[in-house]
Design an enzyme around this catalytic site. Structure first.
Site, PDB file in Angstrom:
ATOM      1  N   GLU A 214       0.632  -1.099  -0.309  1.00  0.00           N
ATOM      2  CA  GLU A 214      -0.102   0.349  -0.258  1.00  0.00           C
ATOM      3  C   GLU A 214       0.686   1.176  -0.145  1.00  0.00           C
ATOM      4  OE1 GLU A 214      -3.186   0.474   3.090  1.00  0.00           O
ATOM      5  OE2 GLU A 214      -3.951   2.040   2.195  1.00  0.00           O
TER       6      GLU A 214
ATOM      7  N   CYS B  43      -6.661   1.388   2.837  1.00  0.00           N
ATOM      8  CA  CYS B  43      -6.894   1.937   2.961  1.00  0.00           C
ATOM      9  C   CYS B  43      -7.657   3.051   1.380  1.00  0.00           C
ATOM     10  CB  CYS B  43      -7.361   2.810   4.050  1.00  0.00           C
ATOM     11  SG  CYS B  43      -8.066   2.399   5.035  1.00  0.00           S
TER      12      CYS B  43
ATOM     13  N   ASN C 152     -12.456  -2.683   0.273  1.00  0.00           N
ATOM     14  CA  ASN C 152     -11.001  -3.503   1.399  1.00  0.00           C
ATOM     15  C   ASN C 152     -11.474  -3.831   2.462  1.00  0.00           C
ATOM     16  OD1 ASN C 152      -8.407  -3.599   2.263  1.00  0.00           O
ATOM     17  ND2 ASN C 152      -9.175  -1.271   3.678  1.00  0.00           N
ATOM     18  N   GLU C 153     -11.899  -2.573   3.353  1.00  0.00           N
ATOM     19  CA  GLU C 153     -12.267  -3.176   4.810  1.00  0.00           C
ATOM     20  C   GLU C 153     -13.733  -2.446   4.921  1.00  0.00           C
ATOM     21  OE1 GLU C 153      -9.808  -1.429   7.086  1.00  0.00           O
ATOM     22  OE2 GLU C 153      -8.224  -3.443   7.726  1.00  0.00           O
TER      23      GLU C 153
HETATM   24  O1  AHR Z   1      -2.538  -1.064   6.447  1.00  0.00           O
HETATM   25  C1  AHR Z   1      -2.722  -0.218   7.799  1.00  0.00           C
HETATM   26  C2  AHR Z   1      -4.331  -0.721   7.181  1.00  0.00           C
HETATM   27  O2  AHR Z   1      -4.613  -0.790   8.076  1.00  0.00           O
HETATM   28  C3  AHR Z   1      -4.916  -0.933   5.374  1.00  0.00           C
HETATM   29  O3  AHR Z   1      -4.162   0.999   4.733  1.00  0.00           O
HETATM   30  C4  AHR Z   1      -6.301  -0.834   5.997  1.00  0.00           C
HETATM   31  O4  AHR Z   1      -7.255  -1.651   5.187  1.00  0.00           O
HETATM   32  C5  AHR Z   1      -5.969  -1.221   7.544  1.00  0.00           C
HETATM   33  O5  AHR Z   1      -6.833  -1.011   8.451  1.00  0.00           O
END
Ligand code: AHR
Length: 656
Positions: free
Chosen positions: A50, A248, A379-380
């Site tokens: 990321e 994120c 994602n989340e």
């Molecule tokens: O790894 C850091 C963050 O943690 C990521 O962006 C997210 O998916 C999680 O909340």
């Protein structure tokens, strides 16, 4: 911060008490090769990338000029005039800088810099990403788009922290139209906080865009290539897959700054720069200069995956911005664009070179397909809105591309709500993988090694898509990448491997952090402008990824008094691979008994160990905790070894 509070709550509620172990007795580890179990996915252990912690711009993407196309919110961020001082004080500059948009070099990134020169020798400089990493003897390509109404040349001078020149070059021959010019500068000094100074020696005005200072010695020496030492660390892991671009960052704080892969391919000058969502996410580590140039875009991600032998796993926005931020949601009608983006991505990656998106891939230099097999939807995310949007994505993707496996999210936490209700939906909807995240304490990892022992074998497979032991707590700035964290992850990973029929992919997160520009800790790899090192967590990941078998083998005991084990058969090399984690501070003798197949010869032994649970790797001691290799003789089907205090051990034993 809402995110941090939420995580802190879950962390406290789910965190069990520290495990207590009695003084360990000698261990007998029994391996039953007569009853091998299910196949283990060859892509089991991979990586999660990321653009957080300056992992892309300022890191893996080694452009040295920050804000090269003047598109930051403050378009002169990173740029300053060179001020001269005489006996009377600061001398007024011999020119002026301003930002323009008329007749731009390209309309997507329309801002450019105009330097008006009133007296010869006017200059300005770029500060880089917390400075620029320059290595003596290395070459750097200096380039820019330039348009001039008079001046014919610009001098580039690279200076070190003391202001001494450590390299120079010149661009020349400008006229009244935008053209790209380049020259190569060979460095004569080393500094990780160098800067690039530009001087215009003639009066008049000169327009600049895409001002770049780029190392020539990238991975595979590609122009616009990636930072060599960082790719090497990834390559050395032999990761089974690479998840990108997050995290994120896929979601964006608002939909307007979500990750849109189409804006990250084609000419790098025309990839629209946007703010990075980690710019102001964590108030204890603000990074107002954190933007995304997308010089590292989806083409480069696919190429990286190919280079390091990892299967590409893009995660796409599902029509929802981060639910910890705005939670902005695309309507079902607006979702058509998002779904079309997913379909077009498959064509970009896999389509013939004469298909519309396949053609772009070919023009960018890769006529052959990238062999995309999996896509993540969201994602989340959580809630009904997510389920509804997943269904629409899945319907379109399954119909047009049944060959593509789909990854669905299990939310941000490993238990409770919304985890349970998401899983209840996934049992009905059958995505191929469910992406579980656990940012939990080391104690949680140690007490959850049996997490998957009783998972439903017939449901979707698990992708442990983001995990890392947090020594202090989630989104806390004092988490450490110490041996306590890493060894707890190793113990947990024996449980992943033992359940390789259920858990088919796993990746630590986040992957990388710039030591002077990070937002989130812990991280698998730390780097500065010149150096990099793998943490103990990195070596745990690498140890598992480079010692993955093809079939699960029953081992007893699985967990006992601080001992954690797993076994795998590697049918390619005809080796039994036993992993044994000793999470006690005492050395203990162990006998590995192999039944069901003949075992003989010298076993290869790989050990990661430190008696100090607070030990870490560092720039000064990058391999303080790193694998040590030895051998041990197998006698009458038994390997007698000693498990060092707090150690992770891999034994590769030839079997017939
Ligand atoms: O790894 C850091 C963050 O943690 C990521 O962006 C997210 O998916 C999680 O909340």
């Amino acid at each position: 911060m809402i995110q941090a509070l939420y995580f802190a709550f879950v962390y406290m509620v789910l965190m069990p008490h520290a495990l207590l172990h009695d003084a360990p007795a000698a261990a007998t580890i029994s391996v039953d090769l007569g009853h091998p179990g299910a196949a283990i996915s060859p892509q089991m252990f991979g990586i999660f990338f990321e653009d957080i912690n300056f992992a892309a711009d300022g890191g893996l993407y080694p452009e040295l000029v920050k804000n090269r196309s003047f598109e930051f919110n403050d378009p002169l961020m990173g740029w300053h005039e060179i001020m001269a001082v005489d006996a009377k004080g600061i001398v007024p500059p011999k020119g002026e800088l301003d930002i323009r948009t008329e007749d731009p070099q390209n309309a997507t990134n329309a801002h450019y810099l105009r330097a008006r020169v009133y007296e010869t020798g006017y200059g300005f400089y770029n500060t880089g990403f917390r400075g620029m990493g320059i290595q003596s003897g290395d070459e750097y390509r200096f380039s820019a788009y330039v348009r001039s109404n008079g001046p014919k040349s610009v001098r580039a001078v690279v200076t070190d922290t003391e202001g001494h020149e450590i390299g120079s070059g010149q661009l020349e021959g400008f006229d009244g139209t935008w053209k790209r010019y380049e020259t190569v500068i060979r460095a004569t000094g080393t500094d990780q906080h160098a800067r690039l100074n530009l001087y215009v020696d003639d009066k008049g005005s000169v327009d600049f865009d895409m001002v770049s200072l780029y190392p020539v010695d990238t991975w595979k020496r590609r122009p616009n290539g990636l930072r060599r030492d960082l790719v090497q660390l990834l390559y050395d892991m032999h990761p089974g897959f690479i998840r990108f671009p997050g995290g994120c960052i896929v979601e964006g704080r608002r939909l307007a700054n979500r990750y849109r892969w189409k804006a990250t391919v084609g000419d790098i000058a025309e990839r629209k720069t946007i703010v990075n969502r980690w710019n102001d996410e964590l108030d204890y580590r603000p990074a107002p200069d954190y933007f995304q140039s997308f010089g590292l875009g989806f083409y480069e991600y696919f190429q990286l995956a190919e280079d390091i032998g990892a299967r590409p796993l893009p995660i796409l926005n599902c029509g929802m911005a981060c639910q910890f931020n705005s939670s902005e949601t695309a309507s079902v009608d607006q979702l058509k664009e998002y779904i079309q983006d997913a379909l077009d991505l498959i064509e970009f990656a896999n389509g013939p070179a004469d298909s519309p998106w396949g053609k772009l891939r070919a023009q960018m230099g890769h006529p052959a397909p990238f062999h995309l097999e999996m896509i993540g939807v969201g994602n989340e995310q959580w809630g009904d809105r997510y389920i509804d949007r997943y269904k629409l994505f899945a319907a379109a993707l399954r119909q047009k591309h049944p060959e593509i496996r789909l990854v669905a999210a299990a939310g941000p936490t490993p238990a409770g709500e919304p985890f349970d209700s998401l899983w209840a939906n996934w049992r009905q909807l059958h995505p191929d993988f469910v992406d579980e995240h656990y940012y939990m304490s080391p104690e949680w990892f140690l007490s959850n090694t049996g997490r998957y022992d009783h998972y439903d074998r017939s449901g979707p497979k698990v992708f442990a898509g983001e995990y890392a032991a947090q020594t202090s707590g989630v989104a806390k700035s004092d988490n450490r990448n110490n041996w306590r964290a890493a060894i707890s992850e190793a113990a947990f990973m024996t449980g992943l491997e033992r359940n390789g029929d259920v858990v088919q992919m796993a990746s630590y997160a986040p992957l990388m952090a710039h030591a002077e520009a990070w937002q989130w800790t812990p991280d698998q790899i730390w780097f500065d402008n010149l150096r990099s090192y793998g943490t103990p967590d990195y070596y745990v990941q690498a140890l598992f990824a480079t010692n993955t078998g093809t079939r699960i083998v029953p081992v007893t005991p699985r967990v006992k008094s601080g001992l954690y084990t797993s076994g795998a058969l590697d049918e390619r090399s005809h080796e039994l691979i036993v992993k044994a984690v000793n999470d006690t501070g005492t050395a203990r003798a162990a006998e590995i008994h192999v039944a069901g197949m003949g075992a003989s010869g010298n076993a290869k032994v790989i050990t990661l160990a430190s008696a100090d649970l607070n030990a870490e790797n560092s720039f000064e001691h990058p391999k303080a905790i790193s694998p040590e290799s030895s051998t041990a003789e197998v006698r009458s089907g038994t390997l007698s070894v000693e498990l060092r205090p707090y150690s992770v051990n891999v034994y590769r034993i030839a079997v017939q």
